[in-house]
Design a protein around this motif. Sequence first.
Motif, short mmCIF file in Angstrom:
data_model
loop_
_atom_site.label_atom_id
_atom_site.label_comp_id
_atom_site.label_asym_id
_atom_site.label_seq_id
_atom_site.Cartn_x
_atom_site.Cartn_y
_atom_site.Cartn_z
N TYR A 425 0.83 -1.21 0.00
CA TYR A 425 0.00 0.00 0.00
C TYR A 425 0.86 1.26 0.00
CZ TYR A 425 -3.20 3.59 1.72
OH TYR A 425 -3.91 4.75 1.88
N ASN A 428 2.49 2.07 -3.21
CA ASN A 428 1.52 2.35 -4.29
C ASN A 428 1.38 1.18 -5.26
OD1 ASN A 428 1.12 4.95 -3.23
ND2 ASN A 428 2.78 5.79 -4.47
N TYR A 430 -1.03 -1.06 -5.63
CA TYR A 430 -2.39 -1.36 -5.18
C TYR A 430 -2.90 -2.69 -5.74
CZ TYR A 430 -2.26 3.56 -3.87
OH TYR A 430 -1.91 4.76 -3.32
N ALA A 433 -1.35 -5.53 -3.91
CA ALA A 433 -1.89 -5.61 -2.55
C ALA A 433 -3.25 -6.32 -2.55
CB ALA A 433 -2.03 -4.21 -1.96
N VAL A 455 -6.81 -2.17 5.36
CA VAL A 455 -5.83 -1.91 4.31
C VAL A 455 -6.45 -2.12 2.94
CG1 VAL A 455 -3.60 -2.59 3.36
CG2 VAL A 455 -3.91 -2.52 5.84
N LYS A 458 -8.80 0.74 2.16
CA LYS A 458 -8.08 1.94 1.75
C LYS A 458 -7.69 1.89 0.27
CE LYS A 458 -5.99 2.95 6.26
NZ LYS A 458 -4.72 3.02 7.02
N ILE A 459 -7.27 0.71 -0.16
CA ILE A 459 -6.89 0.56 -1.57
C ILE A 459 -8.13 0.71 -2.46
CG2 ILE A 459 -5.95 -1.06 -3.25
CD1 ILE A 459 -4.28 -2.23 -0.94
N LYS A 462 -8.76 4.30 -2.87
CA LYS A 462 -7.83 4.94 -3.80
C LYS A 462 -8.22 4.67 -5.26
CE LYS A 462 -4.58 6.63 -0.98
NZ LYS A 462 -4.09 8.03 -1.01
#
Length: 609
Positions: A425, A428, A430, A433, A455, A458-459, A462
Amino acid sequence: MLPILLISKPQPATALGPVLPSAVNSPPHLRQRRPATSSSPVSSASCQLSIPELNRFSFNWVCGGSRFDSKITALGINGSNSCQLSLSRRPEKGFELTGLEVVNSLVEYGLIRKVDEEERALVEVDEMKELESSRDMSVNGDMICEKKRVVVDRSEIRVHYLEERDEKVLSGRILSLCRDNKMRSALEFFKSMEQSKLRPELHACNALLSGLTRNNMVDHALHVFEFMKRNEVISGHSYSLVVNAVASGYGSAAALKMFWEWENESESKDGFDVIVYNTMMSICGRENDWVEMEKVWNAMRLNGQFGTMVTYRVLVCVFVRCGRSELAIEAYNEMRHFGLTPTDDAMHAIIGAYANEGKTDLALGVFQDMLDNDLKPSLVACNTVINLLGKAGNVKAAFWVHDIMQGLGLSPDSYTWNGLLGAYYHANYYADALRLYDTIDRDRSVVMNEQLCLVALKICGKLGLWEKAIQILWKMEESGIHVSNVSFNLVIVACEAAEKAEIAIQVYEHMIHVRCTPDTYTRLSLIRCCILGSMWPELVKILKATPPNASAYNAVILGLCFKGQIQLAKKMYARMKDLDLAPNSKIRALMLQFQQEKAGEKRMRKSPF
């Protein structure tokens, strides 16, 4: 040299031994002479004996069907060597003993015997018979602790005549008694030497101190310690034994008080060694009293003492446990400066200290040192390094530690995967991840928790993956994982990024349904979603449900201005003024710009040209 007499072990009344059932079978000088009446029972009887070198002994016997104890107690070593035979319990039938041949009869009936060489210096060597529990209230800060200790009255410690005068021989016998844990006999031996103006050797005194503290006889240990200080027979080990005993018996506050009194005495301070300071720091560490421990550490350095591995191990571990990472790092650096090799627990603790301070390279260096010294890092240490590298976005190093951990036979847990997800994460990565998250989700051996899901959410926020975010939210609820308002906020943020205002409103309503309280971030995200979707009625509902908040009104006014709703923005600005909420500088600049534009339009309309 005439033999010393000592009472042999008493025999049962039915055996062939010291049983005198009647006056007929008794020797003439032991026969009952005057029976005692019930109104005045005889409590003692005595006779004068001429027994060379006799100090004290006792025995049990039966007379007239009543068992009782008798003692021969020394009246003093003088010219006549006279001793007294006395009763220690009341018999049912009293009697008197007379005659100087009583000892011959005692020998005849097997009541007394010769002692061996080990018992010659002390006539009586017996075990401690009386154990009492006393409640000592010691105040340690605001806590009152109850301690149990063995109590032996000093008046019961008997002083014996010592035939041997060689201090080395007598010290050896104290050592022998201490090894056999015969502490009362050793204490009486010590007391006899003290009264005879003899001084035991240092090793014997320390052995006596150790035995007394081991048996919780703290008061007697303090008496022996004061004798050692007076006669300058003392070492650093003596101070350590006493301060540890005081801490166990009376609490760490009393031990600290005693230690600082010694520190202020120059003669006591000169006898200190590093073991005394180590003991005091360990006592403070047991109470997590890092303030006093730091003071002891500074006093040790001022006294010119150099720490050992035990010193720095205690300092680093306790400082880290108390959250004082900067002091732990200082102690660790001092240890390495003196060329000492840290132990594995100290290295584990310093990795945590470096992690708290965000020093990734230093933590990774200590981890590498452990591997170089053939030390096996624990799972906690590996997870700490992985999470620290993950926060720094160092994906390669994080997975290197993960491979090392598997090579050591350690199984990754949820904290390990959380660190690896965090590495992707923060770097970057993503897509990588999310692929790793799906792999973890399919692995049934891994227990999912909220941190792993956060986590992934959050991705999703984004990338605007609102469907994936809602899917993760449903799995969290089905799995029984606690869903906080942070999780709902991240799902709403993902809907905002995808411009799915209606989905965001539904998530908000579900949040209210499950009784999860929204916060300011929740409402700000909803306000932005409603403005982007031009959902004005929903915007008004959210504002009514929101307590007066300047951030919410600033977001509403800014969003309305970007959507071209100038008049509605001005109404919200006026309402904000009525609520005494302070707009930020950007909102004030926008409102001022609109007022200037409106004034310019009025001038243009009034102009004849």
